[in-house]
Design a protein around this motif. Structure first.
Motif: not given
Length: 170
Positions: A56-77
């Motif tokens: 990774l470079t610093q430029e790779d971090y540019y963008g939008e981020y959301v919760i990844d619901r695949r790790y612990f799917p359910g109401k909390q995610a």
């Protein structure tokens, strides 16, 4: 080590036997051994980029981020997904959005930098106080072959997994 202890003596022995006996089988065996080694080396050079983790470079971090619901799917995610997302802009600013269902959206603004102590850039977040509890520590970066994700350690929610993606309410 394999090369020095096994392959060179084997090659020399097969060359001597081939020269003394003049039988083609020893020359063919020598050819098969060396062609196999060359083919294995070529295959490993081609396959290596397909199995290495993304650098990774610093430029790779540019963008939008959301919760990844695949790790612990359910109401909390789902609840975390609806309530938290952030954007890292090319001017190195970060905007963290807290979007509760029953209240106004709060935007926490700061900036980012990176450090690359081991070749791949690590994200460092600088937020003025007071800030949201999710942003009190820098995220842990987990790299895959083609992508990466960020894990924030929230004192209230535990680990929160973010991936790149466009946020839309569920």
């Amino acid at each position: 080590m394999l090369f020095g202890l096994f392959l060179i003596p084997l090659t020399l022995i097969l060359l001597v036997i081939w020269a003394l006996t003049q039988k083609a089988i020893f020359g063919k065996a020598l050819g098969i051994i060396w062609l196999s080694i060359i083919a294995l080396g070529a295959f490993s050079m081609v396959a290596r980029p397909l199995s290495e983790k993304k650098v990774l470079t610093q430029e790779d971090y540019y963008g939008e981020y959301v919760i990844d619901r695949r790790y612990f799917p359910g109401k909390q995610a789902d609840w975390q997904y609806n309530n938290f997302h952030f954007t890292i802009n090319p001017d190195n600013s970060i905007h963290f959005y807290s979007t509760p269902k029953d209240g106004p959206t709060t935007v926490y603004k700061g900036y980012i930098s990176s450090s690359a102590p081991y070749g791949s850039a690590r994200l460092i977040i600088h937020m003025p106080a007071p800030t949201h509890h999710i942003l009190t520590t820098d995220p842990t970066v987990y790299r895959d072959v083609w992508s990466f994700f960020l894990v924030f350690n929230s004192p209230k929610f535990g680990n929160m997994y973010f991936k790149k993606g466009t946020w839309e309410p569920l």
